[in-house]
Design an enzyme around this catalytic site. Structure first.
Site, mmCIF file in Angstrom:
data_model
loop_
_atom_site.group_PDB
_atom_site.id
_atom_site.type_symbol
_atom_site.label_atom_id
_atom_site.label_comp_id
_atom_site.label_asym_id
_atom_site.label_seq_id
_atom_site.Cartn_x
_atom_site.Cartn_y
_atom_site.Cartn_z
ATOM 1 N N ARG A 1 -0.732 -2.026 -7.374
ATOM 2 C CA ARG A 1 -1.048 -2.937 -6.261
ATOM 3 C C ARG A 1 -1.828 -4.086 -6.908
ATOM 4 N NH1 ARG A 1 -1.112 -4.561 -0.623
ATOM 5 N NH2 ARG A 1 -3.135 -5.253 0.251
ATOM 6 N N ARG B 1 0.866 -1.390 -0.136
ATOM 7 C CA ARG B 1 0.008 0.048 0.156
ATOM 8 C C ARG B 1 0.956 1.203 -0.032
ATOM 9 N NH1 ARG B 1 -1.942 -3.753 3.897
ATOM 10 N NH2 ARG B 1 -4.033 -4.468 3.397
ATOM 11 N N HIS C 1 -2.570 2.204 -5.727
ATOM 12 C CA HIS C 1 -3.502 1.130 -5.571
ATOM 13 C C HIS C 1 -3.536 0.250 -6.994
ATOM 14 C CE1 HIS C 1 -5.210 -0.633 -2.073
ATOM 15 N NE2 HIS C 1 -6.229 -0.998 -2.740
ATOM 16 N N HIS D 1 -3.412 -9.406 3.081
ATOM 17 C CA HIS D 1 -4.858 -9.513 3.510
ATOM 18 C C HIS D 1 -5.003 -10.381 4.586
ATOM 19 C CE1 HIS D 1 -5.840 -8.374 -1.113
ATOM 20 N NE2 HIS D 1 -5.572 -7.446 -0.227
ATOM 21 N N TYR E 1 -8.887 -10.900 -7.048
ATOM 22 C CA TYR E 1 -7.740 -10.830 -8.258
ATOM 23 C C TYR E 1 -7.860 -11.990 -9.166
ATOM 24 C CZ TYR E 1 -5.990 -7.003 -5.369
ATOM 25 O OH TYR E 1 -5.854 -5.965 -4.758
ATOM 26 N N LYS F 1 -1.821 -2.858 7.975
ATOM 27 C CA LYS F 1 -3.071 -2.493 8.793
ATOM 28 C C LYS F 1 -2.996 -3.249 10.204
ATOM 29 C CE LYS F 1 -6.220 -1.407 5.031
ATOM 30 N NZ LYS F 1 -7.673 -1.713 4.608
#
Length: 338
Positions: free
Chosen positions: A287, A190, A284, A310, A319, A214
């Site tokens: 990404r 990110r 993004h 993730h 994806y 995150k």
């Protein structure tokens, strides 16, 4: 409490003391116990303040009186004011999270949010660059003048003459832009993770960067030889020209010597894509492109999940849909019986 916008702060202050304290305690729980990011806490708080303000307007002043009808009424009001399905889904999730916490904390006699349904968020397939387009983008700084980020740097130790200082800075910015683009595409991190990197987070021997994603989750992400060359050039010839009193250990620096801001990084990516005649692209988007190209190249879905950081495999599976759509498009274009 994480600082929400001015309107939310005013609404928060207008709540009865019991409800206001519940918001603050829930925010503290998210931050300290759940280790949520400041951005996530702010989003939850904004939703919760809106919910409790709606409850007060309906005549509920005691948190123990909160029930499913209030939650449904709040979501219905959001829908009538034009909230998108994704926003409604997020707000319903915020309400459920608060209800579960309040029940565990003894503030609610039952978890009234457990039965709250929400519209399934429609997930559009992300747009991605082709591999040749991604290569053209990351190589753009070596072929064209920097489109953004060339403001004068802060006074700091460096070249002894103004002309030399300007030359060093002019050469440093394209090197910074190149390493930013290479890292974003090579690792799929990110933009906030890339800008948060310190010099010590790079393991040159193993070609791995240490990333804090995150929730403060740490992961190691490999990068390739082109990114290594860009890193070497940046650390040897670029970063020393921009480094100043505000640089600290930041790997990527802005033109004035501070840590590179994610907003500036987005501008850099978008400007180089536009100058190169490529589709509109963001960090993004790079990404998304990295993940899609990995899967198209035969990478395991679980490995891609780990690389991207993730928490859920469901986030990575989108994806696979991108890859299938690209395969279908190629099939329709090339197969004689498509």
């Amino acid at each position: 409490m994480s600082r929400p916008d001015r309107g939310t702060r005013a609404m928060h202050q207008a709540l009865p003391p019991e409800l206001r304290d519940a918001v603050d305690d829930f925010a503290e729980h998210l931050s300290r116990v759940r280790n949520r990011s400041a951005h996530t806490v702010r989003a939850y708080v904004t939703d919760l303040v809106s919910l409790l303000d709606h409850a007060v307007r309906m005549g509920y002043v005691d948190l123990a009186e909160l029930d499913l009808s209030v939650l449904r009424s709040w979501l219905a009001k959001q829908r009538t004011t034009g909230a998108a399905r994704t926003s409604l889904a997020r707000r319903a999730a915020s309400a459920r999270a608060f209800s579960a916490w309040a029940h565990r904390a003894g503030l609610l006699s039952a978890d009234v949010g457990a039965a709250l349904a929400s519209p399934r968020a429609h997930r559009e397939l992300p747009s991605v660059l082709r591999a040749d387009q991604a290569a053209a983008l990351v190589e753009a700084p070596a072929r064209q003048a920097p489109p953004v980020g060339s403001a004068p740097i802060d006074p700091s130790p460096g070249p002894t003459t103004p002309g030399a200082a300007k030359t060093a800075e002019t050469e440093a910015v394209p090197l910074r832009d190149r390493v930013l683009l290479e890292l974003l595409y090579a690792t799929g991190v990110r933009v906030s993770e890339a800008c948060g990197l310190d010099v010590g987070d790079v393991d040159h021997g193993r070609r791995v960067i240490r990333v804090f994603g995150k929730g403060g989750r740490e992961r190691a992400v490999p990068y390739g030889v082109p990114a290594q060359r860009a890193l070497d050039d940046w650390l040897r010839r670029g970063r020393p020209a921009l480094v100043g009193a505000r640089s600290g250990d930041a790997l990527l620096l802005g033109a004035r010597g501070g840590r590179l801001n994610p907003t500036t990084a987005r501008q850099i990516v978008g400007a180089y894509a536009e100058a190169a005649g490529l589709p509109r692209t963001s960090p993004h988007g790079l990404r998304h492109s990295a993940a899609t190209h990995l899967l198209e190249g035969g990478a395991d879905l679980r490995a891609v999940q780990e690389l991207l950081g993730h928490a859920s495999l469901a986030s990575t599976q989108i994806y696979t849909h991108v890859s299938v759509e690209r395969l279908r498009a190629a099939y329709r274009q090339a197969h004689p019986r498509a």
